[in-house]
Write a protein that holds these residues in place. Structure first.
Motif, short mmCIF file in Angstrom:
data_model
loop_
_atom_site.label_atom_id
_atom_site.label_comp_id
_atom_site.label_asym_id
_atom_site.label_seq_id
_atom_site.Cartn_x
_atom_site.Cartn_y
_atom_site.Cartn_z
N GLY A 33 47.77 41.00 50.34
CA GLY A 33 46.69 40.28 49.44
C GLY A 33 46.21 38.75 50.22
O GLY A 33 45.67 37.99 49.38
N ASN A 36 42.46 37.77 49.84
CA ASN A 36 41.94 38.01 48.74
C ASN A 36 41.02 36.60 48.12
O ASN A 36 40.18 36.87 47.25
N THR A 68 39.39 42.37 43.64
CA THR A 68 40.40 43.21 44.13
C THR A 68 41.68 43.35 43.32
O THR A 68 42.08 42.26 42.98
N ASP A 70 45.55 44.72 44.07
CA ASP A 70 46.58 45.22 45.07
C ASP A 70 47.39 46.44 44.35
O ASP A 70 47.60 46.47 43.20
N ASN A 79 39.27 48.64 45.04
CA ASN A 79 39.33 49.12 46.48
C ASN A 79 38.72 50.43 46.69
O ASN A 79 38.37 51.26 45.92
N SER A 162 47.01 42.97 56.22
CA SER A 162 45.62 43.08 55.69
C SER A 162 44.81 42.36 56.82
O SER A 162 45.29 41.90 57.72
N LYS A 200 38.69 46.51 50.90
CA LYS A 200 38.80 45.54 49.44
C LYS A 200 37.63 44.97 49.24
O LYS A 200 37.10 44.84 47.87
#
Length: 233
Positions: A33, A36, A68, A70, A79, A162, A200
């Motif tokens: 994340g 994010n 988004t 997770d 997602n 990510s 995402k």
């Protein structure tokens, strides 16, 4: 529905930047994340509904809604998860401006957890159409996070993580002008693994295109004609 605005001189000027060299800059982090907080809820895709083809899991809203979640791939996950089958094509009409938009940057975020290094890989093509021309032109994407004119970024050999890709244009600052529709072709990881990308968010930033005053547009048009005439001599 795509807008058609007949602006002969302006359309020529607007469409010219669609073939500019676009720089793809990639960054990565081992935390799923990590990026994010960079997701936007006010970019040009917010509030739009794309036309989507292809095979994926999750919710198509997850690609542009500014949200988004997770560790979740339900229909309200925020997602989308590509399979190793056909590419996913998402086309967004940008209808808020009758003159189209100057696209200044594009950002995409991907990632997942648990032995899922390829979930953070990003491979995609971007195409745009401009006011007065319904055809789509592929952006020429270059840079360290690109290959063959498309985004190509797969930094993790093992583990999880990510990634974030940012597309910019280094000279004028405008990726393309007069844009009334943008298309993303999300490509499954080239190795064909089931561990394919979990996107995402994709954000598109820009402002309404400003059309020159008639006198300015005429001068620009005359300048183009003079240049073409000089090349013929």
């Amino acid at each position: 529905m795509k807008q058609l605005l007949i602006l002969p001189i302006a359309a020529t000027i607007l469409g010219s930047s669609a073939t500019a060299a676009i720089i793809a800059t990639g960054s990565s982090n081992i935390l799923q994340g990590f990026y994010n907080t960079t997701i936007s809820t006010t970019d040009l895709l917010a509030g739009t509904t794309p036309v989507v083809t292809g095979t994926f899991a999750g919710d198509t809203n997850g690609i542009y809604d500014g949200v988004t979640v997770d560790n979740n791939l339900t229909t309200t996950s925020g997602n989308i998860y590509l399979s190793s089958n056909p590419d996913v094509i998402m086309t967004f009409d940008l209808t808020g401006s009758v003159t189209g938009y100057d696209i200044t940057s594009i950002a995409s975020i991907a990632g997942w957890t648990t032995n899922a290094q390829h979930h953070a890989a990003q491979f995609y093509q971007v195409l745009v159409s401009v006011i007065g021309n319904a055809a789509y032109t592929s952006l020429n994407i270059t840079g360290a996070a690109a290959s063959g004119g498309i985004v190509s970024y797969d930094p993790f050999a093992t583990g999880q993580g990510s990634t974030r890709i940012e597309l910019t244009e280094g000279s004028s600052g405008v990726i393309a002008s007069g844009v009334d529709s943008i298309r993303f072709v999300l490509i499954s990881t080239p190795d064909g693994l089931d561990n394919d990308t979990v996107y995402k968010e994709i954000d598109v930033f820009g402002t309404a295109t400003v059309i020159p005053e008639p006198s300015t547009a005429l001068l620009c048009g005359l300048g183009v004609l003079a240049l073409l005439r000089r090349r013929r001599l």
